[in-house]
Design an enzyme around this catalytic site. Structure first.
Site, PDB file in Angstrom:
ATOM      1  N   ASN A   1       0.818  -1.207   0.000  1.00 46.84           N
ATOM      2  CA  ASN A   1       0.000   0.000   0.000  1.00 46.84           C
ATOM      3  C   ASN A   1       0.864   1.276   0.000  1.00 46.84           C
ATOM      4  O   ASN A   1       2.042   1.223  -0.343  1.00 46.84           O
ATOM      5  CB  ASN A   1      -1.043   0.000   1.110  1.00 46.84           C
ATOM      6  CG  ASN A   1      -2.306   0.713   0.617  1.00 46.84           C
ATOM      7  OD1 ASN A   1      -2.368   1.929   0.633  1.00 46.84           O
ATOM      8  ND2 ASN A   1      -3.265  -0.061   0.129  1.00 46.84           N
ATOM      9  N   ARG A   2       0.274   2.392   0.381  1.00 44.68           N
ATOM     10  CA  ARG A   2       0.910   3.694   0.096  1.00 44.68           C
ATOM     11  C   ARG A   2       1.753   4.249   1.235  1.00 44.68           C
ATOM     12  O   ARG A   2       1.424   4.044   2.410  1.00 44.68           O
ATOM     13  CB  ARG A   2      -0.183   4.721  -0.248  1.00 44.68           C
ATOM     14  CG  ARG A   2      -0.879   4.386  -1.550  1.00 44.68           C
ATOM     15  CD  ARG A   2      -2.059   5.289  -1.849  1.00 44.68           C
ATOM     16  NE  ARG A   2      -2.614   4.946  -3.160  1.00 44.68           N
ATOM     17  CZ  ARG A   2      -3.431   3.895  -3.373  1.00 44.68           C
ATOM     18  NH1 ARG A   2      -3.814   3.117  -2.369  1.00 44.68           N
ATOM     19  NH2 ARG A   2      -3.868   3.633  -4.593  1.00 44.68           N
TER      20      ARG A   2
ATOM     21  N   HIS B   1       2.928   0.015  -3.036  1.00 46.23           N
ATOM     22  CA  HIS B   1       3.343  -1.390  -3.130  1.00 46.23           C
ATOM     23  C   HIS B   1       4.839  -1.577  -3.402  1.00 46.23           C
ATOM     24  O   HIS B   1       5.238  -2.364  -4.267  1.00 46.23           O
ATOM     25  CB  HIS B   1       2.534  -2.119  -4.202  1.00 46.23           C
ATOM     26  CG  HIS B   1       1.066  -2.235  -3.881  1.00 46.23           C
ATOM     27  ND1 HIS B   1       0.571  -2.358  -2.608  1.00 46.23           N
ATOM     28  CD2 HIS B   1      -0.034  -2.257  -4.694  1.00 46.23           C
ATOM     29  CE1 HIS B   1      -0.751  -2.450  -2.635  1.00 46.23           C
ATOM     30  NE2 HIS B   1      -1.152  -2.381  -3.891  1.00 46.23           N
TER      31      HIS B   1
ATOM     32  N   HIS C   1      -1.506 -10.004  -3.042  1.00 52.29           N
ATOM     33  CA  HIS C   1      -2.530  -9.153  -3.669  1.00 52.29           C
ATOM     34  C   HIS C   1      -3.501  -9.959  -4.547  1.00 52.29           C
ATOM     35  O   HIS C   1      -3.951  -9.464  -5.585  1.00 52.29           O
ATOM     36  CB  HIS C   1      -1.826  -8.067  -4.496  1.00 52.29           C
ATOM     37  CG  HIS C   1      -2.632  -6.829  -4.711  1.00 52.29           C
ATOM     38  ND1 HIS C   1      -3.812  -6.821  -5.421  1.00 52.29           N
ATOM     39  CD2 HIS C   1      -2.452  -5.563  -4.293  1.00 52.29           C
ATOM     40  CE1 HIS C   1      -4.296  -5.591  -5.447  1.00 52.29           C
ATOM     41  NE2 HIS C   1      -3.478  -4.807  -4.761  1.00 52.29           N
TER      42      HIS C   1
ATOM     43  N   TYR D   1      -6.681 -11.393  -6.283  1.00 50.21           N
ATOM     44  CA  TYR D   1      -8.068 -10.966  -6.510  1.00 50.21           C
ATOM     45  C   TYR D   1      -8.924 -12.226  -6.564  1.00 50.21           C
ATOM     46  O   TYR D   1      -8.575 -13.185  -7.263  1.00 50.21           O
ATOM     47  CB  TYR D   1      -8.215 -10.279  -7.871  1.00 50.21           C
ATOM     48  CG  TYR D   1      -7.617  -8.899  -7.998  1.00 50.21           C
ATOM     49  CD1 TYR D   1      -6.252  -8.724  -8.181  1.00 50.21           C
ATOM     50  CD2 TYR D   1      -8.431  -7.767  -7.979  1.00 50.21           C
ATOM     51  CE1 TYR D   1      -5.711  -7.457  -8.326  1.00 50.21           C
ATOM     52  CE2 TYR D   1      -7.892  -6.492  -8.127  1.00 50.21           C
ATOM     53  CZ  TYR D   1      -6.533  -6.349  -8.300  1.00 50.21           C
ATOM     54  OH  TYR D   1      -5.998  -5.097  -8.447  1.00 50.21           O
TER      55      TYR D   1
ATOM     56  N   ASP E   1     -11.801   0.680  -0.647  1.00 53.07           N
ATOM     57  CA  ASP E   1     -10.357   0.521  -0.862  1.00 53.07           C
ATOM     58  C   ASP E   1      -9.702   1.006   0.422  1.00 53.07           C
ATOM     59  O   ASP E   1      -9.016   2.032   0.439  1.00 53.07           O
ATOM     60  CB  ASP E   1      -9.906   1.345  -2.076  1.00 53.07           C
ATOM     61  CG  ASP E   1      -8.453   1.084  -2.441  1.00 53.07           C
ATOM     62  OD1 ASP E   1      -7.807   0.261  -1.753  1.00 53.07           O
ATOM     63  OD2 ASP E   1      -7.962   1.714  -3.402  1.00 53.07           O
TER      64      ASP E   1
ATOM     65  N   GLN F   1      -6.558  -4.835   3.901  1.00 54.83           N
ATOM     66  CA  GLN F   1      -7.031  -3.890   2.897  1.00 54.83           C
ATOM     67  C   GLN F   1      -8.124  -4.598   2.104  1.00 54.83           C
ATOM     68  O   GLN F   1      -7.858  -5.578   1.409  1.00 54.83           O
ATOM     69  CB  GLN F   1      -5.883  -3.487   1.954  1.00 54.83           C
ATOM     70  CG  GLN F   1      -6.220  -2.387   0.976  1.00 54.83           C
ATOM     71  CD  GLN F   1      -6.153  -0.986   1.576  1.00 54.83           C
ATOM     72  OE1 GLN F   1      -5.636  -0.804   2.679  1.00 54.83           O
ATOM     73  NE2 GLN F   1      -6.687  -0.008   0.878  1.00 54.83           N
TER      74      GLN F   1
ATOM     75  N   GLU G   1      -6.108  -8.018   1.485  1.00 55.10           N
ATOM     76  CA  GLU G   1      -4.646  -7.947   1.618  1.00 55.10           C
ATOM     77  C   GLU G   1      -4.317  -7.781   3.096  1.00 55.10           C
ATOM     78  O   GLU G   1      -4.510  -6.700   3.656  1.00 55.10           O
ATOM     79  CB  GLU G   1      -4.111  -6.762   0.824  1.00 55.10           C
ATOM     80  CG  GLU G   1      -4.455  -6.788  -0.646  1.00 55.10           C
ATOM     81  CD  GLU G   1      -4.439  -5.391  -1.260  1.00 55.10           C
ATOM     82  OE1 GLU G   1      -3.406  -4.713  -1.221  1.00 55.10           O
ATOM     83  OE2 GLU G   1      -5.489  -4.956  -1.781  1.00 55.10           O
TER      84      GLU G   1
HETATM   85  C1  GLA Z   1      -4.300  -1.761  -3.485  1.00 61.64           C
HETATM   86  C2  GLA Z   1      -4.659  -0.337  -3.307  1.00 61.64           C
HETATM   87  C3  GLA Z   1      -5.526   0.129  -4.417  1.00 61.64           C
HETATM   88  C4  GLA Z   1      -4.900  -0.143  -5.759  1.00 61.64           C
HETATM   89  C5  GLA Z   1      -4.545  -1.616  -5.846  1.00 61.64           C
HETATM   90  C6  GLA Z   1      -3.749  -1.950  -7.068  1.00 61.64           C
HETATM   91  O1  GLA Z   1      -5.283  -2.609  -3.110  1.00 61.64           O
HETATM   92  O2  GLA Z   1      -5.251  -0.070  -2.075  1.00 61.64           O
HETATM   93  O3  GLA Z   1      -5.770   1.498  -4.276  1.00 61.64           O
HETATM   94  O4  GLA Z   1      -3.762   0.632  -5.916  1.00 61.64           O
HETATM   95  O5  GLA Z   1      -3.784  -2.004  -4.764  1.00 61.64           O
HETATM   96  O6  GLA Z   1      -4.374  -1.590  -8.239  1.00 61.64           O
END
Ligand code: GLA
Length: 406
Positions: A136-137, A162, A237, A239, A309, A343, A371
């Protein structure tokens, strides 16, 4: 999984069986048997017991998947005793395929992935991959540790996301297959991340171990050590779409997250620092809710996140920590972790252009991620649980995704 000792056991049993038949055909009573023949019968009984303990049908296949950065990339298939398949690659320590039955026994792949290494190199970087060093950020791509400021690669302006563009999702990991008799095999991926890679201090040795059990549990274990003080947040990560990857969106899936709080974000998806109670908000998944039920509510956090998100602050009191159920297929995920957050991302940035396995289109909100992690931007948030990794104190963590039907 065939073991050489299994072949030996079977040949030995055949030998004893031939002898046993001879005894039976000559109509000998117990009293007439000699000591050798009695020992043979006893050994036969013991050996047939041993043989049952070996995983008869578990299979592992390791194939070439290409080459990247001068290293061989593999595709590893794990088929458990139920015939359910997980495929992994050491490019990004990635989950490529996860095939489980629905309530009618129909099997389908339920995770996003690509068929070739080339597609991974050119496609969405995070389909099933491990993300690090920092999932994440991190705000403005900067943090300070012991008075020194570190500047990271910015790949999600104005932030780093990431681990940066060359994060661990894009690295070729070393691969080991660990097989122990009667135990589920382990696929261990390891990567040595050099000092100052993507701007992060310290040489970090990262290990990710996957196992795929006969109970359809995907167990992911992480272990990281550093030679210098640094920060770390590692996750997977993947999906998921329980209707089958590429079969529309996930808005009809039902979700439970055992989290009484979440971390609200600003317009750049950076946590404000608040731990906000979910009660009375569309973020209350403490009891199961359909994901699409409140996603369009007039609620600022849903607008800022373009949907869900967000990092949920796990209560970490009960198991599982999260549950996803899809009524049409009956498929269920129970997710358990030792991490303080998860997340929940519902694919708001997917644009419906990515095509994965079998040309299936991964639609807008076509997959959801859980996540497991520390909170985003923790290096800049003194009140969040620390993500500092000290030399000599390894980071260890475990997440289990269990798949079933109801
Ligand atoms: C994470 C982030 C999202 C996005 C995805 C990748 O889950 O929280 O905002 O950036 O990764 O696309």
């Amino acid at each position: 999984m065939r073991q050489p000792q299994q072949d030996f056991i079977e040949i030995t049993i055949m030998f004893f069986l031939i002898n046993l038949m001879e005894i039976l055909f000559t109509h000998k009573t117990m009293k007439q048997l000699n000591i050798k023949q009695i020992l043979m019968i006893a050994a036969l009984i013991i050996l047939s017991g041993c043989n049952q303990e070996v995983n008869e049908d578990y299979m592992i296949k390791k194939e070439n998947f290409g080459e990247q950065d001068g290293k061989e990339v593999f595709l590893i298939s794990l088929v458990n005793n139920e015939g359910n398949v997980v495929k992994l690659t050491n490019y990004g320590a990635t989950v490529v395929w996860l095939e489980v039955p629905d309530k009618n026994g129909e099997k389908d792949n339920i995770t996003f992935g690509y068929e070739t290494l080339e597609a991974y190199l050119n496609g969405d970087p995070y389909f099933g991959s491990v993300v690090g060093r920092y999932a994440n950020r991190i705000a403005d791509g900067k943090f300070t540790l012991d008075g020194k400021e570190y500047n990271l690669a910015i790949n999600n302006p104005p932030n780093t996301l990431h681990g940066g563009p060359g994060g661990w999702h894009s690295r070729v990991w070393d691969t080991e297959i660990i097989e122990n008799n009667d135990e589920v095999p382990i696929i261990r991926f390891s990567y040595l991340s050099p000092d100052m890679e993507e701007g992060y201090p310290g040489e970090v040795r990262a290990e990710v171990q996957y196992s795929w059990t006969d109970d359809n549990e995907l167990i992911i274990e992480y272990k990281c050590t550093s030679d210098k003080k640094t920060v770390l947040n590692i996750t997977n990560h993947a999906y998921f779409n329980l209707k089958g990857a590429g079969n529309g969106d996930i808005l009809g899936h039902e979700l439970m997250i055992a989290a009484s709080k979440f971390t609200p974000v600003d317009e750049n998806l950076i946590p404000t620092g608040e731990l906000k109670p979910v009660e009375g908000t569309p973020f209350d998944f403490t009891s199961p809710h359909i994901i699409g039920e409140r996603i369009d509510d007039d609620y600022d956090q849903l607008k800022l996140g373009r949907g869900y998100d967000h990092n949920f602050v796990l209560d970490n009191k009960t198991e599982p920590d999260a549950m996803v159920y899809e009524p049409e297929s009956g498929r269920l995920i129970e997710m358990t972790t030792d991490q303080p957050g998860v997340q929940f991302y519902c694919g708001n940035f997917l644009d419906g252009l990515e095509k994965g396995h079998g040309g299936m289109v991964y639609a807008y909100r076509g997959g959801l991620c859980l996540e497991t992690q520390h909170y985003p931007d923790s290096p800049n948030q003194p009140d969040f649980p620390s993500t500092v990794l000290e030399p000599g104190k390894p980071f260890e963590s475990r997440t289990v995704y269990k798949f079933s039907v109801k």
